[in-house]
Design a protein around this motif. Structure first.
Motif, short mmCIF file in Angstrom:
data_model
loop_
_atom_site.label_atom_id
_atom_site.label_comp_id
_atom_site.label_asym_id
_atom_site.label_seq_id
_atom_site.Cartn_x
_atom_site.Cartn_y
_atom_site.Cartn_z
N ALA A 266 0.50 -3.48 0.94
CA ALA A 266 -0.95 -3.40 0.77
C ALA A 266 -1.62 -4.76 0.64
CB ALA A 266 -1.27 -2.56 -0.46
N LYS A 267 -0.89 -5.78 0.21
CA LYS A 267 -1.49 -7.10 0.04
C LYS A 267 -1.90 -7.72 1.38
CE LYS A 267 0.76 -8.32 -4.31
NZ LYS A 267 1.62 -9.30 -5.03
N GLN A 268 -1.33 -7.19 2.48
CA GLN A 268 -1.67 -7.74 3.80
C GLN A 268 -2.90 -7.10 4.41
OE1 GLN A 268 1.74 -7.50 6.38
NE2 GLN A 268 3.03 -8.79 5.09
N LEU A 269 -3.45 -6.08 3.76
CA LEU A 269 -4.62 -5.39 4.30
C LEU A 269 -5.86 -6.29 4.23
CD1 LEU A 269 -4.12 -1.86 2.71
CD2 LEU A 269 -3.90 -2.44 5.13
N THR A 270 -6.63 -6.29 5.30
CA THR A 270 -7.88 -7.05 5.35
C THR A 270 -9.01 -6.19 4.79
OG1 THR A 270 -8.47 -6.24 7.53
CG2 THR A 270 -7.06 -8.20 7.44
N ASP A 271 -10.15 -6.83 4.60
CA ASP A 271 -11.32 -6.08 4.13
C ASP A 271 -11.69 -4.98 5.13
OD1 ASP A 271 -11.44 -7.65 1.89
OD2 ASP A 271 -13.01 -8.98 2.67
N GLU A 272 -11.55 -5.29 6.41
CA GLU A 272 -11.85 -4.29 7.44
C GLU A 272 -10.87 -3.12 7.35
OE1 GLU A 272 -12.22 -3.88 12.32
OE2 GLU A 272 -11.65 -5.79 11.40
N ASP A 273 -9.59 -3.43 7.05
CA ASP A 273 -8.61 -2.37 6.90
C ASP A 273 -8.99 -1.45 5.74
OD1 ASP A 273 -7.11 -3.42 8.97
OD2 ASP A 273 -5.78 -4.56 7.65
N TRP A 274 -9.36 -2.04 4.61
CA TRP A 274 -9.74 -1.25 3.45
C TRP A 274 -10.95 -0.37 3.76
CZ3 TRP A 274 -6.66 -0.20 -0.31
CH2 TRP A 274 -5.69 -1.12 -0.74
N THR A 275 -11.87 -0.91 4.51
CA THR A 275 -13.05 -0.14 4.89
C THR A 275 -12.66 1.06 5.75
OG1 THR A 275 -14.45 -2.12 4.82
CG2 THR A 275 -15.28 -0.23 6.09
N LYS A 276 -11.77 0.82 6.72
CA LYS A 276 -11.32 1.91 7.58
C LYS A 276 -10.62 3.00 6.76
CE LYS A 276 -10.55 -0.69 11.88
NZ LYS A 276 -9.50 -1.14 12.84
N LEU A 277 -9.76 2.57 5.84
CA LEU A 277 -9.02 3.53 5.03
C LEU A 277 -9.97 4.35 4.14
CD1 LEU A 277 -5.98 1.30 3.99
CD2 LEU A 277 -5.89 3.35 5.42
N GLY A 278 -10.92 3.65 3.54
CA GLY A 278 -11.89 4.33 2.69
C GLY A 278 -12.71 5.35 3.47
N ARG A 279 -13.13 4.96 4.67
CA ARG A 279 -13.92 5.88 5.50
C ARG A 279 -13.08 7.08 5.93
NH1 ARG A 279 -15.14 2.56 9.41
NH2 ARG A 279 -16.98 1.74 8.31
N TYR A 280 -11.81 6.81 6.27
CA TYR A 280 -10.94 7.89 6.73
C TYR A 280 -10.69 8.91 5.61
CZ TYR A 280 -6.97 10.20 8.99
OH TYR A 280 -6.13 11.14 9.54
N VAL A 281 -10.43 8.41 4.41
CA VAL A 281 -10.22 9.32 3.28
C VAL A 281 -11.48 10.13 3.02
CG1 VAL A 281 -9.77 9.44 0.81
CG2 VAL A 281 -8.42 7.90 2.23
N GLY A 282 -12.62 9.50 3.11
CA GLY A 282 -13.87 10.22 2.90
C GLY A 282 -14.10 11.29 3.95
#
Length: 445
Positions: A266-282
């Motif tokens: 998880a430490k390698q995730l970029t801000d864009e990655d976190w955004t994608k993951l958050g949107r996908y979960v939502g």
């Protein structure tokens, strides 16, 4: 339990009346036989003997009156054992002319179910009292298996007159004809595969088989995601191999196109990655997907869990099991071939019972490795030929780059539809984007 509290779990009068009704006329057989079976539900053995004798006379198209019945029992040496001809006449006299044999047969069957439940409860208690705490999961699974055998014969009759069956089938065909031009069953999400299979049909067992590390789990996860996240189907995914985080992170990667290696670390995730993951979960938050990561999910556990979910939510649309050979057998003393046969047959019957498609991943034996082209065949289904027999569809996965990274077909996977009970066989090539935990139709890559 003391005798003044404990109720008698039988009714001699109900048993006698049922037998008396059958001696008066053969018409009640149609109502009582689905409830009484071969007679094991009778409390008194003499009643079971009389009932079986009545069945024999009925099958031979002979009268079932007390005189003919007594002569038959005399010939088999059982007349004195059941109380003689006098007792047969007593049973007949107890049955009113207009008695509802089905009512009394249902009562006999219900009492038998209670006795069965009591017997199995004591059996479970004895096992639990002498078991080690580490055996708890195995004992729970065995207990579910024993109790699953409990069938109070009060269910609706399962046969259907041709007139009714034909009318229902025509109605179903009309609904399909009027529906949008879509596969009959649940789509897998792979267009070319759906064209061949016409979707995953209720009551059918589909086997997805391959050697290790080819992509069985990935394909099952992709189907689960498509059915639940995109189609809104209620899906139950049993993962005997992967933990809950492993299942979820793979689905994250497939759904967001964020490489699985970055999600794992998880430490390698970029801000864009976190955004994608958050949107996908939502976006998928309300998806009716149930994940059961129990590593000891046997057939009884799968049946009980699915039925509970179905009762809570009004049904289940799709069940996936990853994978069959990891399921614990009901009888560890059987040979491995017998165990796998029982598991595959059990899954097939389970699919029909719940009225939903069941997909199970399977391991292939080393047969493909011994062939020059490495391609799997139906005969490679590991440990049991019953897998081929029980599966309505069998999909074999083959990736050339699994054995030869420099293959010109690197990045591709052949889905070999080696058995298709309701259609043609074919081979579909899809893109294997395993770094994203997904297969994709080549037509839309």
């Amino acid at each position: 339990m003391s005798d003044d509290i404990r109720q008698q779990q039988f009714s001699l009068e109900a048993e006698q009346v049922v037998l008396g009704c059958l001696m008066q006329s053969q018409r009640p057989f149609a109502d009582v036989e689905p409830l009484l079976g071969k007679g094991d539900v009778f409390y008194r053995q003499q009643h079971a003997t009389i009932y079986r004798a009545l069945l024999e006379l009925r099958d031979r198209q002979e009268p079932t009156d007390p005189i003919t019945l007594a002569a038959h029992l005399l010939g088999t040496g059982d007349l004195n054992k059941v109380g003689g001809a006098t007792y047969l006449h007593e049973c007949m006299a107890l049955a009113p002319i207009d008695a509802q044999a089905g009512h009394f047969a249902r009562k006999v069957a219900q009492f038998a179910a209670l006795r069965f439940l009591e017997r199995e409860g004591l059996r479970i208690a004895r096992v639990a009292q002498t078991a080690h705490h580490e055996e708890a999961d195995a004992i729970l699974d065995q207990a579910r298996s024993w109790l699953a055998e409990l069938t109070v014969s009060t269910v609706n009759r399962t046969d259907a007159l041709w007139q009714d069956a034909a009318a229902r089938t025509l109605t179903d065909m009309g609904e399909i004809a009027d529906a949008p031009d879509e596969p009959v069953g649940i789509p897998t999400g792979l267009h070319d595969v759906d064209e061949v299979l016409e979707g995953l049909r209720p009551g059918q067992l589909t086997l997805v088989a391959a050697r290790p590390r080819v992509g069985k789990s990935v394909l099952l996860l992709n189907v689960a995601q498509h059915a639940s996240f995109k189609l809104g189907k209620r899906v139950v995914f049993f993962s005997l191999e992967m933990s809950e985080p492993e299942v979820v992170t793979r689905m994250f990667s497939a759904g967001t196109s964020v490489p699985l290696t970055r999600i794992r670390l998880a430490k390698q995730l970029t801000d864009e990655d976190w955004t994608k993951l958050g949107r996908y979960v939502g976006d998928t938050d309300a998806a009716p997907l149930h994940i059961d990561p129990s590593p000891k999910a046997g057939l009884a556990h799968i049946r009980a869990t699915t039925k509970r979910i179905a009762e809570e939510h009004g049904g289940v649309d799709l069940v996936l099991v990853d994978y069959l050979q990891l399921m614990p057998p009901a009888n560890p003393r059987q040979s491995r071939e017998q165990q796998v046969s029982e598991l595959s047959r059990g899954l097939k019957l389970f699919a029909k019972e719940i009225g939903a498609p069941v997909i199970a991943a399977c391991q292939l034996n080393r047969g493909p490795e011994q062939r020059a082209d490495k391609k799997p065949q139906l005969g490679d289904l590991r440990e049991s030929g019953s897998l081929e027999q029980d599966g309505d569809q069998v999909i074999l996965l083959h990736r050339e780059d699994a054995d030869n990274p420099d293959s010109p077909k690197a990045g591709e996977c052949d889905l070999i539809i080696a058995k298709n009970r309701h259609g043609r066989q074919d081979t579909i090539t899809v893109a294997a984007q395993l770094h994203l935990s997904r297969f994709v139709s080549t037509a839309i890559v």
